[in-house]
Structure formats: C-alpha cells, structure tokens
Design an enzyme around this catalytic site. Structure first.
Site, short mmCIF file in Angstrom:
data_model
loop_
_atom_site.label_atom_id
_atom_site.label_comp_id
_atom_site.label_asym_id
_atom_site.label_seq_id
_atom_site.Cartn_x
_atom_site.Cartn_y
_atom_site.Cartn_z
N LYS A 1 0.83 -1.21 0.00
CA LYS A 1 0.00 0.00 0.00
C LYS A 1 0.86 1.26 0.00
O LYS A 1 0.63 2.20 -0.77
CB LYS A 1 -0.93 -0.01 1.21
N ARG B 1 -3.07 3.26 8.34
CA ARG B 1 -3.40 2.10 7.53
C ARG B 1 -2.23 1.12 7.50
O ARG B 1 -1.07 1.53 7.53
CB ARG B 1 -3.72 2.51 6.08
N GLY C 1 -8.30 -5.68 2.51
CA GLY C 1 -9.11 -5.83 3.71
C GLY C 1 -8.60 -6.84 4.72
O GLY C 1 -9.28 -7.10 5.71
N THR D 1 -7.53 -0.71 9.38
CA THR D 1 -7.35 0.72 9.16
C THR D 1 -8.02 1.46 10.31
O THR D 1 -9.10 1.07 10.77
CB THR D 1 -7.95 1.14 7.81
N GLN E 1 -1.54 9.00 7.13
CA GLN E 1 -1.94 9.86 6.02
C GLN E 1 -2.97 10.88 6.49
O GLN E 1 -3.85 10.56 7.30
CB GLN E 1 -2.55 8.98 4.91
N GLU F 1 -9.36 3.61 -4.36
CA GLU F 1 -10.21 4.26 -3.37
C GLU F 1 -10.04 5.76 -3.51
O GLU F 1 -8.92 6.26 -3.62
CB GLU F 1 -9.87 3.79 -1.96
N GLN G 1 -5.87 5.40 -2.29
CA GLN G 1 -4.97 4.27 -2.55
C GLN G 1 -5.35 3.64 -3.88
O GLN G 1 -6.44 3.84 -4.40
CB GLN G 1 -5.00 3.23 -1.44
N ARG H 1 -4.60 -0.21 -6.03
CA ARG H 1 -4.00 -1.54 -6.05
C ARG H 1 -4.50 -2.27 -7.29
O ARG H 1 -5.56 -1.95 -7.83
CB ARG H 1 -4.36 -2.33 -4.79
N HIS I 1 -13.69 -36.79 -23.35
CA HIS I 1 -13.10 -38.04 -22.89
C HIS I 1 -13.91 -38.70 -21.78
O HIS I 1 -14.28 -39.87 -21.85
CB HIS I 1 -11.66 -37.80 -22.42
#
Length: 922
Positions: free
Chosen positions: A20, A112, A127, A131, A178, A294, A310, A312, A871
């Site tokens: 992150k 976080r 998750g 946080t 942050q 986010e 953020q 990802r 098969h």
C-alpha cells in the site's frame, strides 16, 4: 537506530514499505492528488517484534495450523494479537512517529496497514489488515500503529496467506500515516468491470461520507458503469443505492455513524463521475494494469476536489494474452474444454502444442510460425483458440456451435446467447472465397473417401493408422537415442523434430485418425440418435431415446479402455502372488514408485509392469503438455490404481466383468432399437440402416482416443530427449533442476544451442516462470470464452427452470451417460491422490486419459466441463456409469463425502442426506 520514517515523496522498495505504501509513494511522485503522509517502515515492525521477543510465540501459535480450521485460526490469532497489545515500542521510536505527525500539522490522520503481501500485481490481500480513521492525539496514534501491526495476525489474514502459499516468516508490515480527508462523498473505482472483466468499462461505487461504510459492507452504494468509446467516456448505466449509513469524522476522534434517507439522491453529479473515470484511466496507464482505486471527493456539487486514497491491482481478472491487439475484436475459446486439463501448461509445452496445431495450415496452403500466427493465444499459462473468423462466417458459426455442443454444452449456450448476437460477430461477406471453396471441397472430398474406405473395412483403417504412427515414431526414437549423451545434440534433435511434429497433424492425424473417428461417430450422431428419438416420439416410449447411450457401452478398440483392462489383468495375476500383494499393500504409491525407479521391486511386479509401461508409459496427468511427467518416469499413479484394483472383491464390480456386461447391454439395446424402428414407416429400410450404423459405430467409435494416444507417444519421445539434456545441464550446474528445460521457450532453446550455454538471463526467466506457474496452479476458475476486451465467460447463462433454480440441492448439468446412481461423492483434484472405493461418485473439473483407471471403480461421474464427445463422457458410457457434465463449480458445490444422486439421463445431480445406496443402471 536501524529504521527511518519515510515521506510519501521518497523512494523505497516493497520489502521496506509494503504494497500500500509503495503505491501511495509512487502515486505521489507521479503527482496524482494523494493526501500527504509518511510511512513507518517494516524495520519498525521488525524492531518491535524483536524488542518484545514475539517470534517464538508466533512460530509456536502457527505450528501445524490448517487454513480450513476457523476455530484454530481464531485461537492462534487471539494469542498473537494479545502479545502485540502488551508490547512496547523500542526507545525513541514513538517520539519520531509523533514528530512526523506534528510535521503534518498535527491534523487528524488515517492509520493504515501496508503489508509486503498486499496490493501486489497478483495478490491484493484487500481488507486483510486493519485501518484506523480520524486519529487526533499522540496516545491514539500509538495505539493505532500497534493495532495495525497486530492486524497482520488476524484470523482472516493468517488464513488468506496460508491459502496463497505465503510462509508466515515472510509476512511483515509497514504502516501508512496519512492526512485525513473528511470527504463528502467517497467510494471505489474499478478501471475494469470486476464482474464481466471487460477492460473497456469502469465501475464506480459511491456513498456519502467516509468510505469505511462501503468497504465494510454496511451500505448499499450508488453504482455507475462508465464505458470507453473512442477517446472519451460515457455513463452507460446508473443504479442508485439506499446509502442509508453515513460515517463521518467525530470531533472527539474516531468516527460516528448516522442513518439517513439518501435513496433518491445521486451521490455524484455526472460531471464528477466522468472526472473520476479520467483519473482512473491515467492511473491505469501509469501502472500498466487495471486498478482498484479508493477515492474521496470534497464539495462534489461545487469545486469537486478529488483525492486518491490508494490504488491496487485488480487481481481477480483473468489475464489477457500479451500479444492480443485491441482490434479487430476477437473471441477466444479455451483449449482446456477439449483437453480436460485445468492446470497451466509449461512454456515449452505451449510452444510444442501450438507448433502441432499450426500444421492445420498446411491443409489450406498457409504456412505460419510461432511468432506470426494469430490462431492460438497464451492467456493465464493456458491456450486459447481464436474462433473469431468462424463466428463471423454464415455457415461456420452454425456448424461450430453444433460441434461445440457435443464437446461442452455450456459453451454452446454461451455462444448462442451472448457471443453470436454481439454486433462484432455478425456474419460478413459471402460464404466462401473461390480459392477457399476449392480447398474446402477438396478437403471434404478426401475425408469422405477415407471415411467410406473405413466403413468398408474398419480393421484395415485401424491398421493403416497405426502403421503411419510407427513410421514416424521409430526414426525419432533412434535419433534421440544417439543424442542422449550430449545435451546440445539432444536439444538439436528436438528442434530438428519440429517439422515432423508440424506435419503430424495434416499427414497422419487428419487423414487417418480423424477420418476414422468421424466414420465411427457419424453413424451414432446421424443415424442412431435421430432414429431413436423418432421411435421414442412415434411409439410414445421415451426410454427408446436413451438406447444409443446404451449402445455406446463396452466399445472395443478404445486404447484407453484396453489400457485399463490390461492393468486389471496385472492386478488379477499379482493377487495370486502373496509376496507381490503384500509388498503392494504395505507401501504408499509414492514409495512403490520410488522403489520402481531404484529397480527394487518383486520380480513378478517387474515382469508384469515392464511391458505395460513400454506400451502405455508415455501417458500421464496432463500428458499433452511435454513438461508433465510420464508414468514411465514415476509410476505412482499406476501403483495407486493397482492398490485400488486389489481391493475389488465383488466379481460384479470387476472391470472386465463391467466391460463384458456393457457389451452385452449394447447388443440388447441395438436389437431393441432395430425392432423399434421396424414399426415406423419404411421400417425395414430403417432397421437395415440402424444395423449398419451399430456395426460401424462399434467397430470405429472406440478409436476416438487413438489420435490422442499417438500424439502423446510422439510428445513423450521429445520429452525423454529433453529430460536427458536437462539432466546433463543440471549436472553441469547450468540448470537448477532438470525439469527447468521445460520453462524455456522453443526460440530460447534454439539460441542456447547456438551459444552452447544457458545464460543467467534465461535462468532468471525460468525462476520467474515457475513462480507464475505456481500462482496459476491455484486458479480455481478458467473462462470458457474470452473476448479481446477482457470479457470472460465462465459459465452458461442461468437456468430458467424456477423449481431447479430455487433448490440449492438440485444441480443441473448435461446428461452424457444414462442411468441413475447414488453414492458417496469423492471430489478429486488430482487422480494420483484419489481414494475411490467401489461405487463412489467421482466429482472433478474434467478428465483426460490418465483419469480412466478411476472409472473402473467409480459408480458415477460429475464434471464441471465436458460434453457428449469429451473423454470422460465417452469412457463413462463405455463403462456404463451414469454421468453428468457442465455443472458449474461442481467441485465446490458438492462436498467430499456427501451422499449424492446422479441422474445421467436427465442431467441432474441431487445432494442428499445419507441413505441406503440405490443403484439403477440403464
């Protein structure tokens, strides 16, 4: 002090700051609108763990812990987290953290987690750690940081890492501090549609207040789908959610929750939705991959200040081929549907298989190579066939849809309901270009001639095919034997064999094998099934429609069935030898195979298995991949099957008896069908036609496995040469393992031969490819059809039968082998690890010939993929066991050991409570 706090503008590796933080620092340096902050690096976590002597406690708590035991996970988590909460930070650490916070203005912050194993390109771990929002005091900041470290050891995080194969010692954590954004609206933005996987659509979810209500699942958000058209974006769809729960910062610290009526209010104006899409596009271009972002917005109805909190990777998307162009629009079909192989192919295995399939081009005077071909694509370490052209052809789309219906009915429904109506796949142009028409007519004419020749003399057709196979295998074997002592000569012999491999399809398989298979199956599909249906309707006897299924039982000349029966004969002979039987029963299959390798086995076992492995030793799980081991190398599966055969004491369950009973039932069914059609108009003619069709089908239908067996023998010869080369290069320390040779591409082997060495660059590539293969082994779902915009189709459209749809205990699939059976379900991922008892129901994703020994024990079959001609279906009919295929996620929806009923006539599997077994075959 061996740690230092880092501002967002700094550069640092993943190992120092976690996923992150790495992404936030990268976004900050790229001047995206990221709130200011700093990173408490992993070194601080490590120092905290060492200062409080936590490593021994963590190791002890996680010893022999199963990720599938929730109670044990919770207990281990509670013990570890309690130790963290009792811990103290090393001297001067918190003073530095508090000063960095004050340098941000001592304003409210979000704290976080940033683990080394989260927000990565292939594992998001979203998750899994905690946080903490709106932290307003030094004491709260200290507590939040320690809580973040402790959250590395929640039960869900421990289990997630265990299932992803990440060792506990590799789990470490940094912390992001942050500046808090007191957002008016917040949410998430997926730069690709996470449901359809379409890369040209973005999905935005938005709610009022902080995003915590959304990410924790407390609120129904608005959802906006934004589509990319040309150079711009447009809002394609809007759905307003209730947005009843609103979380906002509390003046005293932390957060507060409100309940409001927001259902009729759109969270974001259209203009801000499109601004978010543009930011998403820029971030995706920056990373070069779809992102899960986010975001927060202040004053959306006015200045609309957007913050990126953020980003990802979206790790759930199935990967697209790297060389797949955006245009023209393409549809790709998974070859795993045909081969029944769920596992990823090795890199060399993919090259060899593509080289083989490219031989089809010779039939139409088209010569392409691995670098220029656009017929087959590599996605997710599997192969996908480009079917775009045939779907745009007026006749081709009809024939192909019918053909695929016999291979995998769910894929047929996907094509019919989702792909063929698509504007990009509407028919274009005429039926055939004159030159193509001439070639097609010539091809069809040659196939018809060979089919008629096979009908006239089935035995001669089988002999011709085997002669053609031997004519190509024998010189290959000699060439490889001569090259075994020199790795470069062995590799050169393999490369030299590629033209033969390329010609194997047009010169051997198509003219001799496929014409023979078609000659067997056309009477079944074109005569027996239609005549049975007409008789069932005309005589009002529904059971007549199932007679062709019964006629399929006990088909002769099937190389796979012959192999299984040969192994059964070995088991019968070994049962009479007390020493051999005791040896087989006293050891695990792995130990038996190891003893075989060491040539330390009882003489009778050696004498019986040696000719068997000479004939069938080229087989193995995933045998079409040259990188997969063969039975001749390590016959663990053979010993496992022998042990199962030795447990069969009921003569009626003996494989040879089952086969003989199937033959007898087939003859009775043939007579019943012949008698039934006699009662229809033109009855005598119909009866003669049915009699002819039964004779030709039973003489040639079993050859369906012959082409695969021939190909496997050819591929095995290439593998043996490559393994010899790999062993030499391993002994010379050029390769870490002999099998590393299969993680090189064909062009790299050619270059290595020229240089007479394996470079460090290639060795690094081998390790990277092995890591990708290990990751792909864990993939649970594979798309049946993949579009070039990323849209992935995993299952057929939902069933419309409300009674079935509403009953979770009724699973609907496609019937491929008639009859009803009840038994204990055995969910099997790997046939070498199966523990079937006679009468068990085999539940699996799909099968190839390596699975067939299990069919002699199984009472029924359930597969996730497959159709009438795959098969598993063919073998199930031959052995007379009921089978249902095409049940989505059957291996997850059916529990191992659960009592189930399989209705192979209706295509239904019923999940039941344990009852007395009841079997009805027919």
């Amino acid at each position: 002090m061996d740690w230092q706090l880092l501002p967002f503008v700094a550069e640092a590796p993943l190992e120092q700051v976690g996923g992150k933080a790495l992404n936030l620092m990268r976004l900050t340096r790229a001047q995206f609108p990221v709130p200011s902050g700093f990173v408490i690096p992993i070194a601080c976590y490590t120092a905290f763990v060492q200062h409080n002597a936590l490593t021994p406690l963590i190791t002890e708590a996680l010893a022999e812990l199963s990720p599938d035991n929730p109670a044990a996970l919770e207990a281990a988590s509670a013990r570890i987290q309690a130790a963290f909460h009792r811990g103290e930070m090393p001297p001067n650490m918190f003073e530095a953290i508090e000063q960095a916070w004050r340098d941000l203005g001592a304003k409210p912050v979000a704290v976080r987690s940033s683990a080394t194993a989260e927000d990565l390109p292939d594992l998001s771990f979203a998750g899994q750690q905690d946080t903490y929002l709106n932290i307003t005091s030094p004491a709260a900041l200290r507590e939040a940081v320690i809580n973040c470290w402790a959250s590395l050891w929640t039960a869900r995080a421990i289990g997630y890492r265990a299932r992803a194969g990440i060792p506990p010692q590799e789990a470490t954590l940094a912390v992001v501090v942050q500046q808090m954004v007191a957002s008016d609206v917040s949410g998430v933005l997926f730069t690709a549609n996470p449901l359809t996987e379409c890369r040209t659509e973005m999905v935005i979810e938005a709610t009022f207040g902080l995003g915590e209500a959304l990410v924790s699942g407390q609120v129904e958000p608005d959802q906006y789908i934004v589509a990319h058209e040309g150079q711009s974006w447009r809002i394609k769809e809007k759905k307003q959610g209730a947005k009843a729960v609103v979380i906002r910062p509390d003046a005293a610290g932390g957060t507060k929750e409100e309940t409001l009526d927001n259902a009729n209010q759109q969270a974001l104006p259209d203009a801000v939705i499109l601004q978010l899409a543009q930011w998403g596009q820029r971030i995706q271009e920056h990373y070069g991959a779809p992102q899960d972002i986010e975001w927060a917005v202040l004053d959306p109805q006015g200045a609309a200040h957007i913050w990126i909190l953020q980003s990802r990777p979206i790790t759930s998307l199935y990967p697209l081929p790297e060389n797949l162009p955006v245009t023209p629009f393409r549809a790709l079909l998974g070859i795993h549907l045909i081969q029944g192989i769920h596992a990823p192919y090795t890199p060399l295995g993919r090259d060899v298989l593509v080289q083989l399939l490219l031989g089809v081009g010779y039939l139409f005077s088209q010569k392409v190579d691995l670098t220029t071909q656009t017929a087959i694509y590599d996605a997710g370490e599997r192969l996908y066939l480009n079917i775009s052209g045939i779907l745009r052809h007026r006749l081709g789309r009809r024939f192909f849809t019918k053909f695929i219906g016999n291979m995998d009915p769910p894929t047929q429904r996907i094509l019919q309901q989702s792909i063929l109506p698509h504007p990009e796949f509407q028919p274009t142009g005429g039926l055939f270009a004159p030159r193509m028409l001439l070639r097609a007519v010539r091809f069809v004419g040659e196939m018809l001639f060979r089919m008629m020749r096979a009908w006239r003399n089935p035995h001669a057709a089988r002999e011709r095919f085997e002669h053609e196979v031997q004519r190509r295998l024998q010189p290959l074997e000699k060439a490889f034997q001569m090259a075994e002592q020199d790795p470069w000569q062995a590799l050169q012999a393999t490369v030299d064999a590629m033209p033969l491999l390329e010609r194997f399809f047009p010169d051997v398989l198509l003219p001799h094998a496929f014409s023979m298979v078609l000659a067997g199956w056309l009477p079944f599909l074109g005569v027996l099934r239609p005549q049975a249906k007409k008789a069932a309707q005309a005589l009002n006897q529904a059971e007549l429609a199932d007679l062709p299924m019964t006629i399929s039982r006990g088909l002769p000349h099937n190389v796979t069935t012959e192999m299984d029966l040969a192994l059964w004969e070995i088991a019968k002979q070994l049962r009479d030898d007390e020493t051999a039987t005791a040896w087989l029963q006293a050891n695990t299959p792995e130990a038996l195979a190891t003893a075989w390798q060491a040539q330390d086995v009882p003489p009778q076992v050696r004498d019986l298995l040696t000719p068997f492995l000479k004939r069938y030793g080229a087989r193995g799980v995933g045998e079409i991949d040259i990188g997969r081991p063969r039975w001749s190398e390590f016959p663990q599966h053979i010993f496992h099957t022998l042990q199962g055969y030795l447990r069969i004491t009921d003569r009626q369950q003996a494989p040879d008896m089952v086969f003989e009973q199937g033959e007898a039932q087939a003859l009775v069914a043939a007579a019943q069908l012949e008698e039934a059609v006699r009662q229809l108009p033109f009855g005598r003619l119909r009866a003669r036609l049915v009699r002819w069709a039964v004779g030709r089908y039973r003489a040639l239908g079993g050859t369906r496995e012959s082409h695969k067996f021939a190909l496997v023998r050819l591929v095995a010869q290439l593998r043996y040469a490559l393994m010899a080369a790999g062993q030499h290069l391993h002994e010379q320390q050029a390769l870490e393992q002999p099998e590393d040779i299969f993680y090189l591409r064909l062009n790299e082997i050619t270059q290595a031969i020229a240089q007479k060495r394996i470079t460090q660059e290639w060795r690094a590539a081998i390790q990277a490819r092995r890591a990708i293969a290990e990751r792909e082994e864990r993939r649970q779902r594979l798309p049946r059809v993949l579009l070039s915009d990323g849209t992935a189709y995993y299952e057929a459209p939902p069933i419309t039968d409300e009674a079935l749809a509403d009953n979770p205990n009724v699973l609907r699939g496609d019937p491929v082998s008639s009859g009803i059976v009840e038994g204990r379900a055995r969910v099997v991922e790997n046939p070498q690890e199966a523990h079937l008892q006679p009468g068990d129901i085999l539940v699996c994703r799909g099968t190839d010939p390596a699975w067939t020994p299990l069919f002699l024990v199984a009472g029924g079959l359930v597969m996730e993929v497959g159709g009438m001609m795959t098969h598993g279906a063919v073998v199930a009919r031959e052995y007379g066991i009921p089978a249902v295929v095409g049940i989505h996620n059957a291996t997850e929806r059916i529990q191992d050991g659960q009592w189930v009923q399989v209705d192979g006539s209706q295509g239904v599997v019923i999940l039941k409570e344990e009852t007395t077994p009841a079997v009805e075959m027919g």
